[in-house]
Motif scaffolding. Structure first.
Motif, PDB file in Angstrom:
ATOM      1  N   VAL A   1     -31.451 -14.148  35.945  1.00 23.20           N
ATOM      2  CA  VAL A   1     -32.109 -12.905  35.529  1.00 23.20           C
ATOM      3  C   VAL A   1     -33.361 -13.224  34.722  1.00 23.20           C
ATOM      4  O   VAL A   1     -34.436 -12.667  34.968  1.00 23.20           O
ATOM      5  CB  VAL A   1     -31.141 -12.003  34.727  1.00 23.20           C
ATOM      6  CG1 VAL A   1     -31.880 -10.801  34.137  1.00 23.20           C
ATOM      7  CG2 VAL A   1     -29.984 -11.533  35.604  1.00 23.20           C
ATOM      8  N   VAL A   2     -33.239 -14.139  33.776  1.00 17.40           N
ATOM      9  CA  VAL A   2     -34.386 -14.508  32.937  1.00 17.40           C
ATOM     10  C   VAL A   2     -35.505 -15.111  33.783  1.00 17.40           C
ATOM     11  O   VAL A   2     -36.676 -14.726  33.652  1.00 17.40           O
ATOM     12  CB  VAL A   2     -33.956 -15.465  31.809  1.00 17.40           C
ATOM     13  CG1 VAL A   2     -35.155 -16.038  31.076  1.00 17.40           C
ATOM     14  CG2 VAL A   2     -33.034 -14.747  30.826  1.00 17.40           C
ATOM     15  N   ILE A   3     -35.163 -16.035  34.679  1.00 17.32           N
ATOM     16  CA  ILE A   3     -36.173 -16.644  35.561  1.00 17.32           C
ATOM     17  C   ILE A   3     -36.842 -15.565  36.413  1.00 17.32           C
ATOM     18  O   ILE A   3     -38.066 -15.560  36.586  1.00 17.32           O
ATOM     19  CB  ILE A   3     -35.537 -17.716  36.478  1.00 17.32           C
ATOM     20  CG1 ILE A   3     -35.018 -18.885  35.668  1.00 17.32           C
ATOM     21  CG2 ILE A   3     -36.519 -18.173  37.553  1.00 17.32           C
ATOM     22  CD1 ILE A   3     -36.064 -19.820  35.153  1.00 17.32           C
ATOM     23  N   GLY A   4     -36.056 -14.646  36.935  1.00 14.70           N
ATOM     24  CA  GLY A   4     -36.607 -13.567  37.753  1.00 14.70           C
ATOM     25  C   GLY A   4     -37.569 -12.677  36.985  1.00 14.70           C
ATOM     26  O   GLY A   4     -38.603 -12.261  37.510  1.00 14.70           O
ATOM     27  N   ILE A   5     -37.230 -12.393  35.740  1.00 13.49           N
ATOM     28  CA  ILE A   5     -38.115 -11.567  34.908  1.00 13.49           C
ATOM     29  C   ILE A   5     -39.395 -12.332  34.584  1.00 13.49           C
ATOM     30  O   ILE A   5     -40.500 -11.781  34.692  1.00 13.49           O
ATOM     31  CB  ILE A   5     -37.386 -11.106  33.635  1.00 13.49           C
ATOM     32  CG1 ILE A   5     -36.309 -10.080  34.009  1.00 13.49           C
ATOM     33  CG2 ILE A   5     -38.376 -10.533  32.614  1.00 13.49           C
ATOM     34  CD1 ILE A   5     -35.373  -9.702  32.890  1.00 13.49           C
ATOM     35  N   ILE A   6     -39.273 -13.587  34.211  1.00 10.45           N
ATOM     36  CA  ILE A   6     -40.468 -14.392  33.924  1.00 10.45           C
ATOM     37  C   ILE A   6     -41.357 -14.458  35.161  1.00 10.45           C
ATOM     38  O   ILE A   6     -42.575 -14.292  35.071  1.00 10.45           O
ATOM     39  CB  ILE A   6     -40.079 -15.803  33.443  1.00 10.45           C
ATOM     40  CG1 ILE A   6     -39.409 -15.726  32.070  1.00 10.45           C
ATOM     41  CG2 ILE A   6     -41.307 -16.713  33.382  1.00 10.45           C
ATOM     42  CD1 ILE A   6     -38.766 -17.025  31.617  1.00 10.45           C
ATOM     43  N   SER A   7     -40.757 -14.651  36.317  1.00  6.66           N
ATOM     44  CA  SER A   7     -41.498 -14.748  37.576  1.00  6.66           C
ATOM     45  C   SER A   7     -42.345 -13.509  37.829  1.00  6.66           C
ATOM     46  O   SER A   7     -43.464 -13.600  38.328  1.00  6.66           O
ATOM     47  CB  SER A   7     -40.525 -14.974  38.729  1.00  6.66           C
ATOM     48  OG  SER A   7     -41.207 -15.064  39.940  1.00  6.66           O
TER      49      SER A   7
ATOM     50  N   ARG B   1     -45.665 -19.142  40.439  1.00  8.72           N
ATOM     51  CA  ARG B   1     -44.240 -18.831  40.595  1.00  8.72           C
ATOM     52  C   ARG B   1     -43.440 -19.992  41.159  1.00  8.72           C
ATOM     53  O   ARG B   1     -42.276 -20.169  40.828  1.00  8.72           O
ATOM     54  CB  ARG B   1     -44.065 -17.595  41.458  1.00  8.72           C
ATOM     55  CG  ARG B   1     -44.517 -16.356  40.737  1.00  8.72           C
ATOM     56  CD  ARG B   1     -44.249 -15.093  41.497  1.00  8.72           C
ATOM     57  NE  ARG B   1     -44.820 -13.995  40.734  1.00  8.72           N
ATOM     58  CZ  ARG B   1     -45.488 -12.988  41.252  1.00  8.72           C
ATOM     59  NH1 ARG B   1     -45.645 -12.910  42.573  1.00  8.72           N
ATOM     60  NH2 ARG B   1     -45.979 -12.055  40.490  1.00  8.72           N
ATOM     61  N   GLY B   2     -44.056 -20.809  41.995  1.00 12.81           N
ATOM     62  CA  GLY B   2     -43.366 -21.966  42.553  1.00 12.81           C
ATOM     63  C   GLY B   2     -42.881 -22.926  41.480  1.00 12.81           C
ATOM     64  O   GLY B   2     -41.878 -23.617  41.665  1.00 12.81           O
ATOM     65  N   LYS B   3     -43.585 -22.959  40.346  1.00 11.44           N
ATOM     66  CA  LYS B   3     -43.177 -23.832  39.247  1.00 11.44           C
ATOM     67  C   LYS B   3     -41.830 -23.424  38.646  1.00 11.44           C
ATOM     68  O   LYS B   3     -41.161 -24.238  38.020  1.00 11.44           O
ATOM     69  CB  LYS B   3     -44.228 -23.832  38.128  1.00 11.44           C
ATOM     70  CG  LYS B   3     -45.501 -24.556  38.479  1.00 11.44           C
ATOM     71  CD  LYS B   3     -46.408 -24.610  37.270  1.00 11.44           C
ATOM     72  CE  LYS B   3     -47.609 -25.480  37.535  1.00 11.44           C
ATOM     73  NZ  LYS B   3     -48.397 -25.690  36.317  1.00 11.44           N
ATOM     74  N   LEU B   4     -41.452 -22.170  38.837  1.00 13.61           N
ATOM     75  CA  LEU B   4     -40.187 -21.691  38.279  1.00 13.61           C
ATOM     76  C   LEU B   4     -38.983 -22.076  39.140  1.00 13.61           C
ATOM     77  O   LEU B   4     -37.860 -22.032  38.671  1.00 13.61           O
ATOM     78  CB  LEU B   4     -40.230 -20.174  38.091  1.00 13.61           C
ATOM     79  CG  LEU B   4     -41.038 -19.704  36.891  1.00 13.61           C
ATOM     80  CD1 LEU B   4     -41.264 -18.211  36.951  1.00 13.61           C
ATOM     81  CD2 LEU B   4     -40.348 -20.101  35.605  1.00 13.61           C
ATOM     82  N   VAL B   5     -39.232 -22.438  40.391  1.00 12.87           N
ATOM     83  CA  VAL B   5     -38.138 -22.847  41.268  1.00 12.87           C
ATOM     84  C   VAL B   5     -37.641 -24.209  40.784  1.00 12.87           C
ATOM     85  O   VAL B   5     -38.393 -25.168  40.720  1.00 12.87           O
ATOM     86  CB  VAL B   5     -38.600 -22.909  42.739  1.00 12.87           C
ATOM     87  CG1 VAL B   5     -37.482 -23.411  43.630  1.00 12.87           C
ATOM     88  CG2 VAL B   5     -39.114 -21.565  43.202  1.00 12.87           C
ATOM     89  N   ASN B   6     -36.390 -24.259  40.419  1.00  8.83           N
ATOM     90  CA  ASN B   6     -35.773 -25.480  39.883  1.00  8.83           C
ATOM     91  C   ASN B   6     -36.544 -26.047  38.692  1.00  8.83           C
ATOM     92  O   ASN B   6     -36.638 -27.264  38.517  1.00  8.83           O
ATOM     93  CB  ASN B   6     -35.642 -26.550  40.972  1.00  8.83           C
ATOM     94  CG  ASN B   6     -34.768 -26.096  42.107  1.00  8.83           C
ATOM     95  OD1 ASN B   6     -33.708 -25.510  41.889  1.00  8.83           O
ATOM     96  ND2 ASN B   6     -35.198 -26.325  43.325  1.00  8.83           N
ATOM     97  N   ALA B   7     -37.116 -25.156  37.883  1.00 10.22           N
ATOM     98  CA  ALA B   7     -37.883 -25.586  36.708  1.00 10.22           C
ATOM     99  C   ALA B   7     -36.965 -26.258  35.691  1.00 10.22           C
ATOM    100  O   ALA B   7     -35.847 -25.805  35.464  1.00 10.22           O
ATOM    101  CB  ALA B   7     -38.568 -24.387  36.065  1.00 10.22           C
ATOM    102  N   PRO B   8     -37.450 -27.328  35.072  1.00 10.21           N
ATOM    103  CA  PRO B   8     -36.646 -27.988  34.031  1.00 10.21           C
ATOM    104  C   PRO B   8     -36.610 -27.128  32.768  1.00 10.21           C
ATOM    105  O   PRO B   8     -37.546 -26.369  32.489  1.00 10.21           O
ATOM    106  CB  PRO B   8     -37.410 -29.292  33.779  1.00 10.21           C
ATOM    107  CG  PRO B   8     -38.823 -28.973  34.127  1.00 10.21           C
ATOM    108  CD  PRO B   8     -38.738 -27.985  35.270  1.00 10.21           C
ATOM    109  N   ASP B   9     -35.536 -27.252  32.020  1.00  6.66           N
ATOM    110  CA  ASP B   9     -35.421 -26.505  30.778  1.00  6.66           C
ATOM    111  C   ASP B   9     -36.506 -26.896  29.776  1.00  6.66           C
ATOM    112  O   ASP B   9     -36.793 -26.149  28.849  1.00  6.66           O
ATOM    113  CB  ASP B   9     -34.033 -26.700  30.154  1.00  6.66           C
ATOM    114  CG  ASP B   9     -32.964 -25.872  30.862  1.00  6.66           C
ATOM    115  OD1 ASP B   9     -33.316 -25.001  31.680  1.00  6.66           O
ATOM    116  OD2 ASP B   9     -31.776 -26.098  30.578  1.00  6.66           O
ATOM    117  N   SER B  10     -37.128 -28.047  29.973  1.00  2.74           N
ATOM    118  CA  SER B  10     -38.170 -28.510  29.054  1.00  2.74           C
ATOM    119  C   SER B  10     -39.533 -27.850  29.320  1.00  2.74           C
ATOM    120  O   SER B  10     -40.478 -28.077  28.569  1.00  2.74           O
ATOM    121  CB  SER B  10     -38.314 -30.029  29.154  1.00  2.74           C
ATOM    122  OG  SER B  10     -38.681 -30.393  30.478  1.00  2.74           O
ATOM    123  N   MET B  11     -39.630 -27.023  30.369  1.00  5.52           N
ATOM    124  CA  MET B  11     -40.905 -26.379  30.695  1.00  5.52           C
ATOM    125  C   MET B  11     -41.371 -25.501  29.529  1.00  5.52           C
ATOM    126  O   MET B  11     -40.649 -24.624  29.078  1.00  5.52           O
ATOM    127  CB  MET B  11     -40.775 -25.517  31.948  1.00  5.52           C
ATOM    128  CG  MET B  11     -42.036 -24.711  32.261  1.00  5.52           C
ATOM    129  SD  MET B  11     -41.841 -23.624  33.680  1.00  5.52           S
ATOM    130  CE  MET B  11     -42.226 -24.781  34.979  1.00  5.52           C
TER     131      MET B  11
END
Length: 129
Positions: free
Chosen positions: A50-56, A64-74
């Protein structure tokens, strides 16, 4: 009693669902469905998506591609080009999605994707106690 973000999941009405869908209408259908499911079930495993979807929704389409399998350190501001106003908009959308209130002083230390995921998970679990 099952709690969702400080509220009773059984009190999530059809009107609440309609309002949630309206507030997230610019998010992907998958994000909306996961937010609705979270509000109905309290399943914290849905929160990251949900959080990733909202950020996207708030990120430029070429990022947006950077959010796919993004590391928690991003670091969201640095790596996704988000400014403080956009971060506030994200927080407001997350509040709507999770049915919780996030105070301004609580978000000051949230810089990475992992910070945000952990914070939201803790916030949801606090509400279930």
């Amino acid at each position: 009693m099952l709690q969702c973000g400080g509220m009773n999941c059984q009190n999530f009405t059809a009107e609440d669902e309609q309002a949630l869908r309206e507030s997230l209408k610019r998010c992907s259908p998958e994000t909306i469905e996961k937010a609705v499911e979270y509000r109905k079930t309290g399943n914290v495993d849905l929160l990251g998506d949900v959080v990733i979807g909202i950020i996207s929704r708030f990120v430029e389409s070429d990022m947006r591609g950077k959010l796919v399998n993004a590391p928690d350190s991003m670091v969201l501001v640095d790596e996704l080009g988000l400014d403080s106003l956009t971060m506030v908009e994200i927080v407001l959308s997350v509040e709507d999605a999770l049915g919780t209130k996030i105070e301004n002083d609580e978000i000051q230390s949230l810089r990475t994707l992992g910070d945000i995921k952990g914070f939201i998970r803790n916030k949801a679990q606090e509400g279930s106690k």
